[in-house]
Design an enzyme around this catalytic site. Structure first.
Site, mmCIF file in Angstrom:
data_model
loop_
_atom_site.group_PDB
_atom_site.id
_atom_site.type_symbol
_atom_site.label_atom_id
_atom_site.label_comp_id
_atom_site.label_asym_id
_atom_site.label_seq_id
_atom_site.Cartn_x
_atom_site.Cartn_y
_atom_site.Cartn_z
ATOM 1 N N ASP A 104 2.184 -0.355 12.060
ATOM 2 C CA ASP A 104 1.002 -0.963 11.440
ATOM 3 C C ASP A 104 0.809 -2.424 11.835
ATOM 4 O OD1 ASP A 104 0.442 1.420 10.193
ATOM 5 O OD2 ASP A 104 1.432 0.876 8.319
ATOM 6 N N SER B 43 7.074 10.359 11.331
ATOM 7 C CA SER B 43 5.970 10.053 10.418
ATOM 8 C C SER B 43 6.464 10.043 8.982
ATOM 9 C CB SER B 43 4.849 11.085 10.576
ATOM 10 O OG SER B 43 3.975 10.991 9.452
ATOM 11 N N LYS C 93 0.835 -1.208 0.000
ATOM 12 C CA LYS C 93 0.000 0.000 0.000
ATOM 13 C C LYS C 93 0.870 1.259 0.000
ATOM 14 C CE LYS C 93 -2.671 1.028 3.851
ATOM 15 N NZ LYS C 93 -2.674 2.468 4.138
ATOM 16 N N ARG D 155 -8.690 12.761 11.989
ATOM 17 C CA ARG D 155 -7.243 12.561 12.120
ATOM 18 C C ARG D 155 -6.445 13.868 12.013
ATOM 19 N NH1 ARG D 155 -5.536 7.357 8.915
ATOM 20 N NH2 ARG D 155 -3.675 7.660 10.187
HETATM 21 C C1 S3P Z 1 2.639 5.150 6.116
HETATM 22 C C2 S3P Z 1 3.191 5.636 7.280
HETATM 23 C C3 S3P Z 1 2.634 5.347 8.610
HETATM 24 C C4 S3P Z 1 1.699 4.150 8.565
HETATM 25 C C5 S3P Z 1 0.732 4.232 7.435
HETATM 26 C C6 S3P Z 1 1.449 4.292 6.109
HETATM 27 C C7 S3P Z 1 3.287 5.489 4.839
HETATM 28 O O1 S3P Z 1 1.903 6.465 9.067
HETATM 29 O O2 S3P Z 1 1.019 4.013 9.788
HETATM 30 O O3 S3P Z 1 -0.136 3.099 7.437
HETATM 31 O O4 S3P Z 1 2.989 4.854 3.814
HETATM 32 O O5 S3P Z 1 4.123 6.397 4.833
HETATM 33 P P1 S3P Z 1 2.616 7.733 9.769
HETATM 34 O O6 S3P Z 1 3.415 8.424 8.761
HETATM 35 O O7 S3P Z 1 1.480 8.568 10.281
HETATM 36 O O8 S3P Z 1 3.444 7.172 10.875
#
Ligand code: S3P
Length: 427
Positions: free
Chosen positions: A313, A165, A22, A121
């Site tokens: 995750d 993040s 994803k 969010r």
């Molecule tokens: C993601 C980063 C994470 C993760 C999300 C996908 C990404 O979130 O929890 O499912 O693809 O960069 P955060 O950036 O909020 O930690």
């Protein structure tokens, strides 16, 4: 609403190929949109979240051809087209936050909306750096969706992220790509590096130095043709399911093995799971491979600090199997887990208790004692895909049947999850 019934199983066997990752699907689609030429992606994530990204890109004038999980994105170069109607990001925080970085650099106004969960969010984390680069962003209460972004000719910044993040890092790097000068972003803890790898694949030159990543603005991107590796966070449900049945064997093919995502393998091995890497290859900088998983009783352990960030995750499913481990699992430093598609700390605790487990819920995590036998129960996904799948796994070793309400939310990241699960179960 759909309710799914899960019966206890005796073991796991067979093999599976998870849907396309994803995180990588979102990034390749967005970079493909602002690249020159046609980007052809095989094994694009079939989840609703990545479909939201494609729909938003189409509204911005990007042609996206779909042929099952093969997607062709007809890149427009850096200038997208204004959309007459709001861009609906659905349940997808990744779509809203990452796309904000690109929209900040477009000289028009866009409105981004989401479902009830996404509307709760936090968005200040992307608004702050993008506003510092010159975009004007209005949000509900200054911090929540919907977002109204008026883009501009952006200026470069050097940004210290207050939280770890990857989505925020991505938004800043995408904006940096469209800005004048060199932008940099420093992260407090290293997060998944798919954006840095993808930028390189599309022809940009991000440069990592310690925890800081630099990107020169106005670099031209070229299209790529590739097959997206299988989602490790989706495969996690099957690895953890295998861990519940000592002696069970499962082969997972075409699995993403990027080191910034694969901490789950290290943690599960340290807890006692058998994982053998049968082969490994690389495409456009991303590692993928085939692994064989052998079920063994897990000891359990503590997940904290950078492990918590790297496993963010996978924490719901680790928590869901924790009662069946010998010593239990403690999760610390996980305040961010309360800010996901649901408050995952509270939802995991509620469902585990409904199944008869003892759980200690804390502000920043959970402590779940080991050596507990769960019973089947009526539980809820709370509209959160990872909660639905985590408790389908927990239910496999419970006494009696488990009913999962709103099980359809699994389709956010893994539409065929329940069918695939059924195909590897031994009854
Ligand atoms: C993601 C980063 C994470 C993760 C999300 C996908 C990404 O979130 O929890 O499912 O693809 O960069 P955060 O950036 O909020 O930690």
């Amino acid at each position: 609403m759909s309710t799914t019934l899960i019966h206890p199983a005796k073991g796991i066997s067979g093999s599976l190929r998870p849907p396309g990752d994803k995180s990588i699907s979102h990034r390749y689609a967005m970079l493909g949109a602002i690249a020159n030429g046609a980007t052809r992606l095989e094994n694009f994530s079939t989840g609703a979240d990545c479909a939201s990204t494609l729909t938003c890109l189409e509204k911005l004038g990007v042609r996206c051809d779909r042929d099952g999980s093969i997607i062709t994105i007809h890149g427009r170069g850096p200038h997208l087209q204004t959309s007459a109607s709001p861009l609906d990001c659905g349940n997808s925080g990744s779509t809203m936050r990452m796309l904000s970085g690109i929209l900040a650099g477009q000289e028009f106004t866009s409105e981004l909306i989401g479902d009830a969960s996404l509307s709760r969010r936090p968005m200040a984390r992307v608004i702050t750096p993008l506003a510092a680069m010159g975009a004007t962003i209005h949000a509900h209460d200054g911090a929540r969706p919907p977002l109204r972004i008026t883009g501009a000719r952006l200026k470069a910044i050097h940004y210290e992220m207050p939280i770890a993040s990857a989505q925020v890092k991505t938004a800043v790097l995408f904006a940096g790509l469209l800005a004048d000068g060199e932008t940099s972003v420093a992260e407090p803890i290293r997060t998944r590096d798919h954006t840095e790898i993808a930028l390189r694949a599309f022809g940009a030159n991000p440069h990592a130095q310690g925890n800081r990543i630099r990107i020169r603005g106005r670099e031209e991107l070229h299209a790529i043709q590739t097959t997206i590796p299988g989602d490790l966070s989706s495969a996690a449900f099957f690895m953890c399911a295998t861990a519940l049945f000592p002696g069970s064997q499962l082969v997972i093919t075409d699995l993403l093995m990027n080191p910034t995502r694969a901490r789950l393998l290290d943690v599960l091995i340290a807890m006692g799971l058998g994982i053998t890497v049968l082969e490994m290859t690389e495409q456009h900088g991303e590692l993928r491979g085939t692994v064989q998983v052998e079920g063994r009783t897990l000891v359990g352990g503590t997940i904290a600090g950078s492990d918590t960030a790297a496993l963010i995750d996978e924490l719901p499913v680790l928590a869901a199997i924790a009662p069946y481990t010998k010593d239990g699992i403690e999760i610390r430093d996980a305040r961010e887990l309360r800010l996901k598609e649901s408050d995952r700390v509270a939802c995991v605790a509620a469902n585990l208790r409904a199944m008869g487990a003892e759980v200690d819920e804390r502000e920043d995590g959970l402590r779940i004692p080991g050596g507990q036998q769960l019973h089947g129960a009526d539980i809820d996904s709370f509209g959160d895909h990872r909660i639905a799948m985590a408790f389908a796994v927990a239910a496999l070793r419970a006494d009696g049947e488990t009913r999962i309400r709103h099980a359809e939310s699994a389709g956010i990241s893994y539409p065929g999850f329940f069918e695939t699960l059924e195909s590897v179960l031994e009854r």
